[in-house]
Scaffold this active site. Structure first.
Site, PDB file in Angstrom:
ATOM      1  N   SER A 280       6.024  18.646 -26.229  1.00 17.50           N
ATOM      2  CA  SER A 280       6.444  19.689 -25.283  1.00 17.50           C
ATOM      3  C   SER A 280       6.613  19.033 -23.927  1.00 17.50           C
ATOM      4  O   SER A 280       6.173  17.900 -23.724  1.00 17.50           O
ATOM      5  CB  SER A 280       5.360  20.764 -25.170  1.00 17.50           C
ATOM      6  OG  SER A 280       4.315  20.325 -24.315  1.00 17.50           O
ATOM      7  N   ASP A 281       7.253  19.702 -22.988  1.00 17.66           N
ATOM      8  CA  ASP A 281       7.196  19.176 -21.635  1.00 17.66           C
ATOM      9  C   ASP A 281       5.866  19.637 -21.023  1.00 17.66           C
ATOM     10  O   ASP A 281       5.134  20.451 -21.602  1.00 17.66           O
ATOM     11  CB  ASP A 281       8.399  19.597 -20.786  1.00 17.66           C
ATOM     12  CG  ASP A 281       8.621  18.613 -19.638  1.00 17.66           C
ATOM     13  OD1 ASP A 281       7.717  17.811 -19.334  1.00 17.66           O
ATOM     14  OD2 ASP A 281       9.699  18.637 -19.025  1.00 17.66           O
ATOM     15  N   TRP A 282       5.564  19.109 -19.875  1.00 11.69           N
ATOM     16  CA  TRP A 282       4.254  19.311 -19.244  1.00 11.69           C
ATOM     17  C   TRP A 282       3.975  20.812 -19.053  1.00 11.69           C
ATOM     18  O   TRP A 282       4.625  21.472 -18.242  1.00 11.69           O
ATOM     19  CB  TRP A 282       4.232  18.593 -17.905  1.00 11.69           C
ATOM     20  CG  TRP A 282       2.956  18.676 -17.135  1.00 11.69           C
ATOM     21  CD1 TRP A 282       2.359  19.812 -16.639  1.00 11.69           C
ATOM     22  CD2 TRP A 282       2.120  17.591 -16.753  1.00 11.69           C
ATOM     23  NE1 TRP A 282       1.212  19.491 -15.976  1.00 11.69           N
ATOM     24  CE2 TRP A 282       1.036  18.128 -16.029  1.00 11.69           C
ATOM     25  CE3 TRP A 282       2.162  16.212 -16.947  1.00 11.69           C
ATOM     26  CZ2 TRP A 282       0.022  17.338 -15.494  1.00 11.69           C
ATOM     27  CZ3 TRP A 282       1.173  15.421 -16.410  1.00 11.69           C
ATOM     28  CH2 TRP A 282       0.104  15.978 -15.698  1.00 11.69           C
TER      29      TRP A 282
END
Ligand code: NOJ
Length: 740
Positions: A280-282
């Site tokens: 996932s992104d942050w």
């Protein structure tokens, strides 16, 4: 035949021909020993504690403890042989001793930084781009890093979006080629080589199409547009074996990318049969709550795993929720096995189970601290990324013996900022970064004088330094102005609503221009800027982006003609913000404007020309290239025949030089409307002065395919314009008829 049976027998046992277990077998065996929590642990990624590349959490002690318990699969922002070793030691205290993966944003170089990625794209030099990532991978892997969060292959048509700095620009074809070159460079001879890092195609998907160019904003577009313009670089990356994908913060047509079944399950892991894993992104799993797509962290975790997100970067919800969700029967344990299995596979492929410390090697790290060979390459790459936008009366190149040169502007003596946004390896920087002042000084004749005045700050209203700058300009024979936007004004969360020079820089330029001295303007930026006054009044303009460690030398190489500029714009430069989005491969509309004067009932603004300030693919040289003889192998083609195209390019100027020859097509009529131009190929060639070269391209029906309104991907018989030229506006055209 015997051999076939032998191979089959071994593969049925999950072994290779040498009787060793295959990676799949090793993964399955390991999974069978793991508890549910340990499997979910593999799907968890935390940031290190010294710095963060997103909104930070603070409970570091707890993270260390989790690693020992086998509840963490990966760390980001932990780098250095010593640091990674220390963290890995903790993982080796866990029950099953599963090594950690260390991820890092190695975006445009590591110890040696290279031009920001939009600048790299301006080189149109795939060989150099690949080599720069080979170097970055060699340096980063020596610092214990296993995995880079790059390449970003987001196509972007809006220069207000700060992250255009990190991408390949506006064009799908160019962006795809650049993405592939970067992956090849990062992954080198393949995962497991000591100098290779896992690459990551990001941000999946359409992050570059955020409404209004505002970072993290929504994306709403037809699936046809998504498939045709934004997804091809990702599909190509998947086919090329990119080790990982990262999804994006945005929603796509109302569904956050992080939980988007259509793109992550149907396409990526379904149709494209992708075997790597998706991070996932942050915080993007948790952010589905403010998105309004999940009511709490449990629902966010459930939707994210159903939607194909394998690893949770810093949302901290997978470990908190997934074991419960599996026990409650809301999430199938097979999904957890699949995600953890994909991550473990990469750890095996990286050789970490054989030696978890193999990348944490102090000796190798030392060799990469200030590698002169790499810097030499960086200098060359920097000069190849610069774009010459204007050179009235051939002011450039400058003579090295000009008596007095004045360098004026807030970037003249900057050092660290030359790295541009994303230079995580430099928190402890000790090596010398070449300033523009030093670069110019190094090449100027000993009997010449280089004066300097800052003139103003990057981004405030203070004009008190103007007078000194004007005085300095008056003493000079030529003035080099260095203006633009600050290095941290582009990048993540750095969208701008106006994209001119920041602060009072333009006013400074106008004051200096009043002295009547010849001016060469260097523009430092991570995106296309708008600078109409300068473009109309200043005789020479070079666009230097941010060039990295060797910036000053690369710039001086161009200013003094050691290198002849050959860069071309990878994005259209607008006239005003109101013209955005403006890109070369738009549709014609039913009422195309024929010129800039007749604006009655045509698709135009009443107060603005339709064409941009500088078109896609534009860039000048100190020499002249003349195009002639566009020759097609046939003007009537059938079925799978190939179309051979050639054009003659002559260097009719005074310098040897490089030219990017660009091939565009237009499909004149279609089931769905087609763009007025589509880039289908380019060749970067070197031609000595006075010489001529023939440049050849080939097109097949494969190059003519497009997505129709039902998402069929095919080509249609009909007429096509074939265009070859020096930029997207200046082309020669011939028409072909291609039947099925
Ligand atoms: C957020 C950014 O969008 C992404 O590109 C980056 O890799 C991560 N933060 C980690 O730093």
């Amino acid at each position: 035949m015997k051999r076939v049976y032998f191979l089959l027998a071994f593969s049925a046992l999950g072994m290779n021909v040498y009787g060793q277990k295959t990676t799949d077998q090793r993964v399955a065996e390991l999974l069978s020993k793991m508890t549910l929590e340990e499997k979910v642990g593999q799907m968890v990624q935390y940031s290190g504690f010294e710095y963060a590349t997103g909104p930070q959490h603070s409970n570091s002690a707890a993270v260390l403890d989790e690693i020992k318990k086998g509840k963490v699969g990966s760390m980001l922002n932990v780098a250095g042989a010593e640091e990674t070793r220390a963290f890995q030691k903790l993982a080796m205290q866990s029950r099953l001793k599963i090594p950690l993966l260390f991820g890092q944003d190695v975006i445009h170089g590591y110890r040696t930084t290279f031009p920001v990625n939009i600048g790299q794209a301006a080189s149109w030099d795939l060989g150099m781009i690949e080599k720069s990532e080979r170097i970055a991978a060699t340096e980063a892997s020596a610092y214990g890093i296993h995995w880079t969060f790059a390449p970003m292959v987001d196509i972007a048509r809006d220069p207000r979006w700060g992250r255009v700095m990190e991408g390949p620009g506006e064009d799908t074809y160019l962006g795809t080629q650049i993405g592939l070159a970067r992956i090849k460079g990062f992954q080198g001879k393949g995962l497991g080589s000591l100098d290779a890092v896992m690459a990551c195609a990001k941000h999946f998907a359409a992050y570059g199409a955020a409404v209004g160019g505002r970072d993290y904003n929504s994306v709403d577009m037809s699936l046809r547009q998504l498939n045709e313009t934004y997804l091809p670089p990702f599909k190509a990356a998947s086919e090329a074996g990119v080790a990982t994908f990262m999804n994006s913060f945005n929603d796509i047509n109302g569904i956050p990318a992080t939980a988007n079944q259509y793109i992550q399950r149907n396409l990526l892991k379904g149709k494209w049969n992708y075997k790597g894993f998706v991070v996932s992104d942050w915080g993007s799993i948790g952010e589905m709550i403010p998105h309004g797509y999940a009511k709490d962290t449990a629902e966010a975790a459930e939707k994210a795993i159903q939607g194909g997100s394998d690893m949770d970067m810093e949302s901290r919800v997978y470990m908190a929720e997934l074991p419960k969700l599996v026990k409650e029967g809301k999430v199938d344990t097979k999904l957890v096995d699949d995600a953890a299995g994909r991550i473990l596979t990469k750890k095996f492929e990286m050789g970490l189970f054989d030696d978890p410390y193999r990348f944490s090697n102090e000796k190798r790290q030392k060799e990469q601290v200030n590698n002169q060979e790499n810097r030499k390459f960086g200098r060359e790459f920097g000069s190849k990324s610069i774009v010459l936008l204007k050179n009235k009366d051939n002011i450039l190149p400058l003579s090295k013996t000009v008596k007095t040169v004045a360098l004026i502007g807030p970037f003249g003596k900057e050092t660290v900022s030359n790295h541009g946004f994303w230079s995580v390896a430099f928190k402890d920087d000790t090596q010398r970064i070449v300033s523009q002042f030093d670069g110019i000084k190094n090449q100027l004749d000993k009997n010449s004088t280089l004066l300097y005045a800052k003139g103003c700050n990057v981004d405030d209203q203070d004009k008190t330094m103007f007078a000194e700058a004007v005085e300095t300009a008056r003493k000079a024979d030529v003035v080099i102005m260095t203006l633009g936007e600050g290095h941290a004004m582009s990048g993540e969360a750095k969208s701008r609503s106006t994209i001119g020079f920041s602060g009072v820089q333009e006013e400074l330029l106008k004051e200096i221009a009043k002295t009547g001295k010849p001016i060469v303007l260097m523009i430092n930026a991570g995106r296309p800027l708008i600078f109409n006054w300068a473009a109309d009044h200043i005789p020479a303009i070079v666009y230097t982006w941010w060039l990295g460690t060797e910036a000053g030398n690369s710039i001086a190489d161009i200013l003094f003609g050691t290198v002849n500029p050959g860069g071309k714009l990878p994005m259209t430069f607008p006239r005003t913000e109101g013209q955005i989005p403006v890109y070369y491969n738009h549709y014609n509309t039913g009422r195309p404007a024929k010129n800039n004067t007749d604006r009655n009932y045509v698709s135009a603004y009443i107060d603005l020309d339709n064409d941009p300030k500088f078109p896609f693919g534009f860039g000048l040289s100190y020499t002249e290239f003349t195009y002639s003889d566009l020759v097609l192998s046939s003007e009537n083609l059938k079925g799978d025949q190939k179309l051979n195209i050639s054009v003659t390019v002559s260097n009719t100027g005074k310098y040897d030089g490089e030219e990017v020859v660009q091939l565009y097509i237009r499909d004149l009529f279609g089931k769905v409307v087609r763009p007025v131009k589509e880039l289908k190929g380019f060749k970067k060639i070197f031609i000595k002065k006075g010489e001529t070269k023939k440049v050849e391209f080939t097109l097949t029906p494969e190059n003519l395919k497009f997505f129709d309104d039902e998402l069929n991907f095919d080509w249609e018989a009909g007429e096509f314009d074939i265009m070859v030229g020096t930029n997207s506006q200046n082309v020669q055209t011939k028409r072909v008829n291609w039947v099925k």
